[in-house]
Scaffold this active site. Structure first.
Site, short mmCIF file in Angstrom:
data_model
loop_
_atom_site.label_atom_id
_atom_site.label_comp_id
_atom_site.label_asym_id
_atom_site.label_seq_id
_atom_site.Cartn_x
_atom_site.Cartn_y
_atom_site.Cartn_z
N HIS A 67 6.30 -24.75 14.02
CA HIS A 67 7.95 -24.79 14.14
C HIS A 67 8.01 -26.07 14.75
CE1 HIS A 67 8.13 -20.96 12.40
NE2 HIS A 67 8.12 -20.30 13.52
N ARG A 87 0.97 -1.20 0.10
CA ARG A 87 -0.13 0.01 0.00
C ARG A 87 0.89 1.26 0.09
NH1 ARG A 87 -5.36 0.31 2.99
NH2 ARG A 87 -4.67 -1.25 4.09
N LYS A 127 3.13 -18.25 7.55
CA LYS A 127 2.51 -18.51 8.79
C LYS A 127 1.85 -17.22 9.51
CE LYS A 127 4.52 -18.92 12.92
NZ LYS A 127 5.04 -17.84 13.67
N LYS A 160 16.05 -24.29 7.73
CA LYS A 160 17.16 -24.28 8.59
C LYS A 160 18.06 -25.53 8.17
CE LYS A 160 15.35 -21.76 12.47
NZ LYS A 160 15.88 -20.45 12.68
N GLU A 213 13.82 -18.21 23.54
CA GLU A 213 14.25 -17.01 23.24
C GLU A 213 14.40 -15.98 24.26
OE1 GLU A 213 12.22 -15.74 19.39
OE2 GLU A 213 10.56 -16.89 20.14
N LYS A 266 9.30 -16.99 25.60
CA LYS A 266 9.94 -15.56 25.25
C LYS A 266 10.50 -15.32 26.63
CE LYS A 266 7.97 -14.21 20.97
NZ LYS A 266 8.70 -14.53 19.96
N ASP A 297 2.04 -19.62 17.81
CA ASP A 297 3.17 -19.03 17.22
C ASP A 297 4.32 -19.87 17.01
OD1 ASP A 297 4.40 -16.62 16.35
OD2 ASP A 297 5.63 -16.71 18.01
N ASP A 333 7.18 -22.67 6.62
CA ASP A 333 7.64 -22.72 8.09
C ASP A 333 9.19 -22.53 7.86
OD1 ASP A 333 8.62 -23.67 10.35
OD2 ASP A 333 6.54 -24.61 10.42
N HIS A 334 9.68 -21.40 8.37
CA HIS A 334 11.09 -21.10 8.10
C HIS A 334 12.02 -22.11 8.91
CE1 HIS A 334 10.88 -18.77 11.70
NE2 HIS A 334 12.21 -18.72 11.78
C1 BG6 Z 1 8.31 -16.90 14.16
C2 BG6 Z 1 7.62 -16.33 15.34
O1 BG6 Z 1 7.80 -17.89 13.40
O2 BG6 Z 1 9.62 -17.42 14.69
C3 BG6 Z 1 8.45 -15.53 16.26
O3 BG6 Z 1 6.63 -15.78 15.07
C4 BG6 Z 1 9.83 -16.16 16.72
O4 BG6 Z 1 7.76 -15.10 17.41
C5 BG6 Z 1 10.52 -16.71 15.61
O5 BG6 Z 1 10.41 -15.26 17.40
C6 BG6 Z 1 11.72 -17.41 15.90
O6 BG6 Z 1 12.52 -18.06 14.95
P1 BG6 Z 1 13.96 -18.21 15.01
O7 BG6 Z 1 14.45 -18.57 13.57
O8 BG6 Z 1 14.64 -17.16 15.54
O9 BG6 Z 1 14.15 -19.26 15.94
#
Ligand code: BG6
Length: 498
Positions: free
Chosen positions: A246, A47, A154, A188, A222, A346, A241, A183-184
């Site tokens: 993950h 936007r 996601k 990895k 984290e 967290k 989340d 899903d990142h």
């Molecule tokens: C994301 C979450 O998908 O993954 C975040 O939304 C989280 O809350 C993050 O901090 C963690 O990813 P990584 O790769 O830093 O472990």
């Protein structure tokens, strides 16, 4: 590695953080490694009103931030950025899709590109329906001689109903094999290596079951809080989340059966089977086997940090969980009786993601000092940081007698190559450009995982703050000892990997 055919990548929500911090730096890295197609165009749409050059400057800053040693004068950088375009575009306004279509065709003509497009939705989830419908209406969702693929970030839904609804909607426009649920974590390196470790070595498979494995721990802790994402997090929480996607994916890689072949569907079949075998908790088990917590003010690395309820856009009496620990059981032959413990939160003391396979101990202790219990033989897969794999076992201390000491045989990724490990998005973007969905999740797996998660969410909503444990930032909730005694938890074994 293979190179993808000529195509366009069209990123929606391109003025956002994900594009600048992750997507464009990953695409640039692929370009430098000569893995992007010879002929490509990246078109960002969002936007915010920006010219092509303003967008390029912003992306250039993102690349330079992610690669400190790179010079702004690097010739490859300007060549790459020349292929990056932008269009101010209101996703909600269906009339604007015609203009978008014209811009796409103009760029395709300019570069003689085939009609192959990857759509990437890097937008808030509210747009996940609007965009495909807009693409359908203007005809951009279809092609007669190229391909269309769509990447969905996601969260893929917020419960089983919304996930199914989204799948139905996407499948009414795209083929299921052209829908890429990202899903990142699966991008990895260390996570992909779980498959190689398990299925390219004969030594692990005979031991990889309930007979030899006592339990498995999967930790993703984290130090960061929720930052500016209060609005999102209030409706999400740690379970949606981190766990639904993950951590369950990590568990599936550990728990899956060997696939019949190394192709996307064979692998995704096995992953879906793991999700379908998740044991659903009874209400009593939910209370006993799950801990949810929320951080309060505390200290992390010597710095005072505020509590969750004081974060921006968070309600002062929020009962949203920022920590989840759970004992998960799989109702299948391989894993019956071998629990998987998942911890994530967290504002904990350390940032790390780690999987620990605890093998059963010997039936008898023959030696002085011999370790007993399930912490003696462990396979530790450190996903991040200091990516490594370690095997822990007992050996004789040199000299007389048979005194035993625990030792660790370590493999550090840094010893394999001095290059930094590729970012997860590099691998996943390359895969979608190549049309390889192995590391993307499939509808049935998504739905089975929501099926497992939904009753937990409902139970928490019913119980309100009852059962919510508060923990000071920088520490774990004490209630987690209920699942696994303090001294047995993997996050108490930091001595193993220095
Ligand atoms: C994301 C979450 O998908 O993954 C975040 O939304 C989280 O809350 C993050 O901090 C963690 O990813 P990584 O790769 O830093 O472990």
């Amino acid at each position: 590695m293979e190179k993808a055919d000529a195509q366009m990548l069209l990123i929606f929500g391109a003025s956002g953080d994900l594009t600048t911090r992750k997507l464009i730096p990953a695409l640039y890295e692929l370009y430098v490694r000569n893995l992007l197609p010879e002929n490509f165009v990246i078109l960002g749409a969002a936007r915010t009103v920006l010219t092509d050059n303003e967008f390029r400057r912003k992306q250039c800053d993102g690349i330079l931030t992610s690669q400190k040693e790179l010079s702004a004068k690097d010739a490859r950088l300007s060549l790459f950025l020349k292929r990056v375009y932008y269009m101010g575009f209101d996703t909600q306004n269906t009339d604007e899709y015609e203009t978008l279509k014209n811009r796409v065709e103009e760029l395709q003509n300019l570069y003689s590109l085939p009609d192959s497009i990857v759509f990437y939705m890097a937008t808030p989830p509210e747009m996940y329906e609007v965009i495909p419908l807009g693409l359908q209406k203007c005809g951009l969702a279809y092609t007669s001689d190229g391909f269309r693929r769509i990447v969905v970030e996601k969260p893929f839904g917020t419960d089983i109903k919304s996930a199914k609804h989204l799948t139905r909607l996407l499948e009414s426009i795209f083929d299921e094999h052209d829908i890429y649920r990202i899903d990142h974590y699966l991008g990895k390196e260390t996570v992909q290596n779980i498959l190689v470790l398990r299925f390219s070595n004969g030594i692990f498979e005979p031991l990889w079951n309930r007979n030899y494995i006592d339990h498995v721990e999967i930790v993703s802790s984290e130090t960061l809080g929720i930052g500016n994402r209060g609005g999102y997090y209030e409706s999400s929480g740690a379970l949606r989340d981190m766990v639904q996607n993950h951590l369950l994916q990590l568990m599936a890689f550990i728990a899956m059966e060997p696939p019949v072949a190394f192709d996307p569907e064979s692998i995704r079949d096995e992953i879906a089977k793991v999700f379908k075998s998740l044991h659903h908790y009874t209400p009593e088990e939910m209370q006993e086997q799950i801990v949810r917590g929320q951080y309060t003010a505390g200290t992390i690395a010597g710095e005072s940090v505020q509590g969750y309820r004081d974060e921006k856009n968070v309600s002062g009496d929020s009962v949203r969980e920022t920590y989840v620990a759970m004992k998960i059981e799989l109702d299948n032959w391989r894993w019956a009786g071998t629990p998987f413990y998942i911890y994530t939160g967290k504002r904990l003391s350390e940032k790390k993601t780690e999987i620990i396979i605890h093998f059963k101990s010997t039936p008898q202790q023959l030696f002085v000092g011999q370790c007993s219990g399930s912490s003696c033989n462990q396979l530790i897969i450190r996903v991040q940081p200091n990516e490594s794999i370690a095997l822990r076992f007992g050996l004789k201390i040199p000299g007389s007698g048979f005194e035993v000491r625990q030792v660790s045989m370590d493999f550090l990724y840094s010893s394999l190559s001095d290059k930094k490990l590729p970012d997860a998005y590099e691998r996943l973007l390359l895969d979608v450009m190549l049309g390889d969905s192995t590391l993307y999740s499939r509808a049935d797996a998504q739905e089975a995982s929501w099926d497992f998660i939904d009753p937990i969410i409902k139970n928490w909503v019913k119980r309100g703050k009852d059962g919510l444990a508060f923990y000071a930032s920088g520490s774990d909730p004490e209630e987690v000892d209920r699942l696994m005694p303090h001294n047995k938890r993997c996050n108490r074994c930091n001595d193993i990997i220095k």
